[in-house]
Design a protein around this motif. Structure first.
Motif, short mmCIF file in Angstrom:
data_model
loop_
_atom_site.label_atom_id
_atom_site.label_comp_id
_atom_site.label_asym_id
_atom_site.label_seq_id
_atom_site.Cartn_x
_atom_site.Cartn_y
_atom_site.Cartn_z
N ALA A 44 -68.74 -9.44 -72.93
CA ALA A 44 -68.04 -9.66 -71.67
C ALA A 44 -67.16 -8.46 -71.38
N SER A 45 -67.10 -8.06 -70.12
CA SER A 45 -66.26 -6.92 -69.78
C SER A 45 -65.19 -7.32 -68.77
N SER A 46 -64.14 -6.53 -68.75
CA SER A 46 -63.03 -6.77 -67.83
C SER A 46 -62.27 -5.46 -67.66
N LEU A 47 -61.28 -5.53 -66.78
CA LEU A 47 -60.45 -4.37 -66.52
C LEU A 47 -59.11 -4.58 -67.19
N ALA A 48 -58.70 -3.65 -68.04
CA ALA A 48 -57.50 -3.84 -68.85
C ALA A 48 -56.27 -4.14 -68.00
N GLY A 49 -56.20 -3.49 -66.86
CA GLY A 49 -55.04 -3.70 -66.02
C GLY A 49 -54.88 -5.12 -65.54
N GLN A 50 -56.01 -5.85 -65.51
CA GLN A 50 -55.96 -7.24 -65.07
C GLN A 50 -55.84 -8.19 -66.25
N GLY A 51 -56.07 -7.68 -67.45
CA GLY A 51 -56.00 -8.53 -68.64
C GLY A 51 -57.04 -9.62 -68.60
N VAL A 52 -56.84 -10.64 -69.38
CA VAL A 52 -57.78 -11.76 -69.41
C VAL A 52 -57.34 -12.79 -68.38
N THR A 53 -56.36 -12.43 -67.57
CA THR A 53 -55.92 -13.33 -66.52
C THR A 53 -57.03 -13.52 -65.50
N TYR A 54 -57.89 -12.53 -65.38
CA TYR A 54 -58.94 -12.60 -64.39
C TYR A 54 -60.28 -12.86 -65.06
N ALA A 55 -61.30 -13.01 -64.22
CA ALA A 55 -62.60 -13.42 -64.71
C ALA A 55 -63.19 -12.39 -65.67
N ARG A 57 -78.26 -18.69 -71.51
CA ARG A 57 -78.12 -17.28 -71.20
C ARG A 57 -76.66 -16.95 -70.91
N GLY A 58 -76.41 -15.87 -70.18
CA GLY A 58 -75.04 -15.43 -69.93
C GLY A 58 -74.24 -16.43 -69.12
N LEU A 59 -72.92 -16.35 -69.25
CA LEU A 59 -72.03 -17.24 -68.53
C LEU A 59 -71.61 -16.64 -67.20
N VAL A 60 -71.46 -17.49 -66.21
CA VAL A 60 -71.03 -17.08 -64.89
C VAL A 60 -69.68 -17.71 -64.59
N HIS A 61 -68.72 -16.88 -64.23
CA HIS A 61 -67.39 -17.39 -63.91
C HIS A 61 -67.41 -18.18 -62.62
N LEU A 62 -66.79 -19.37 -62.64
CA LEU A 62 -66.76 -20.22 -61.46
C LEU A 62 -65.40 -20.20 -60.78
N ILE A 63 -64.36 -20.45 -61.56
CA ILE A 63 -63.04 -20.61 -60.95
C ILE A 63 -61.98 -20.47 -62.02
N LEU A 64 -60.82 -19.97 -61.62
CA LEU A 64 -59.68 -19.80 -62.53
C LEU A 64 -58.48 -20.51 -61.94
N ILE A 65 -57.73 -21.19 -62.79
CA ILE A 65 -56.50 -21.83 -62.35
C ILE A 65 -55.38 -21.41 -63.29
N ILE A 117 -51.05 -22.37 -72.56
CA ILE A 117 -52.02 -21.47 -71.95
C ILE A 117 -51.41 -20.62 -70.85
N ASN A 118 -52.07 -19.49 -70.60
CA ASN A 118 -51.75 -18.63 -69.47
C ASN A 118 -52.54 -19.07 -68.25
N ASN A 119 -53.84 -19.34 -68.47
CA ASN A 119 -54.68 -19.85 -67.40
C ASN A 119 -55.89 -20.56 -68.00
N LEU A 120 -56.62 -21.26 -67.18
CA LEU A 120 -57.82 -21.98 -67.61
C LEU A 120 -58.94 -21.61 -66.65
N GLN A 121 -60.12 -21.35 -67.20
CA GLN A 121 -61.25 -20.92 -66.39
C GLN A 121 -62.44 -21.83 -66.67
N TRP A 122 -63.29 -21.97 -65.68
CA TRP A 122 -64.54 -22.72 -65.84
C TRP A 122 -65.71 -21.76 -65.66
N TYR A 123 -66.71 -21.92 -66.55
CA TYR A 123 -67.90 -21.09 -66.52
C TYR A 123 -69.14 -21.98 -66.50
N ARG A 124 -70.22 -21.44 -65.95
CA ARG A 124 -71.53 -22.11 -65.96
C ARG A 124 -72.50 -21.27 -66.76
#
Lengths: 111, 115
Positions: free
Chosen positions: B92-103, A41-49, A29-36
């Motif tokens: 889901a939307s995001s900013l390409a410059g940040q990639g999927v690295t961000y929320a 309904r829609g997901l809300v981003h909580l935290i990324l590691i 993986i590049n990163n792992l994220q948690w959502y609620r």
């Protein structure tokens, strides 16, 4: 297909207690994220590691990542009734642009 | 600052029909991804659009297609609907410059029921 499993599938605790959810994944993986997600309904981003991080905190949330075991955990401290929701881990796999979600943990916090 | 919006909220269709779902990304975002979430499951990636082109696709048949417009909004089209297409469709939307690295910022979803 789902990335992996989340454990437990459902969790019921009393307000004020801590809640721990675990997530396992299968690939690099590049990163792992948690959502609620509340009530389907829609997901809300909580935290990324990121893959080179081992622990991260955000308010009452603590996330750990063990890339050697391909697993992560989410700890919610001093839970509140408003924390009642489904929690999903999602990975960004190496070379991919999409989120790959686990099957989720349904958390019920009793007031 | 408007978040991600989706329309319609709910939709009921009959097997064999076609459906179009719409998404407007968060202000400032240029990349849109679509996910399908069956009841009791985690979301599954359908595809992602950037610069009006499909940039990556998940394991979904060609009955699922999409489009992105110059204003970055997007449509998801599903042809020849099957009962198994009943699900919550999330944008889901995001900013390409940040990639999927961000929320990723998710919309409230469209609940599709196929009868």
């Amino acid at each position: 297909s789902q990335q992996g499993e989340e454990d437990p599938q459902a969790l019921s605790i009393q307000e004020g207690e801590n809640a721990t959810m675990n997530c396992s994944y299968k690939t690099s993986i590049n990163n792992l994220q948690w959502y609620r997600q509340n009530s389907g309904r829609g997901l809300v981003h909580l935290i990324l590691i990121r893959s080179n991080e081992r622990e991260k905190h955000s308010g009452r949330l603590r996330v750990t990542l063990d890339t050697s075991k391909k697993s992560s955990s989410l700890l919610i401290t001093a839970s509140r009734a408003a924390d009642t929701a489904s929690y999903f881990c999602a990975t960004v796999n190496t070379g991919r642009r999409a989120l790959t979600f686990g099957s989720g943990t349904r958390l019920q916090v009793q007031p | 600052d408007a978040g991600v919006t989706q329309s319609p909220t709910h939709l009921i269709k009959t097997r064999g029909q076609q459906v179009t779902l719409r998404c407007s990304p968060k202000s400032g975002h240029d990349t849109v991804s679509w996910y399908q979430q069956a009841l009791g499951q985690g979301p599954q990636f359908i595809f992602q659009y950037y610069e009006e082109e499909e940039r990556q696709r998940g394991n979904f048949p060609d009955r699922f297609s999409g489009h992105q417009f110059p204003n970055y909004s997007s449509e998801l089209n599903v042809n020849a609907l099957l009962l198994g297409d009943s699900a919550l469709y999330l944008c889901a939307s995001s900013l390409a410059g940040q990639g999927v690295t961000y929320a990723q910022y998710f919309g409230p979803g469209t609940r599709l029921t196929v009868t």
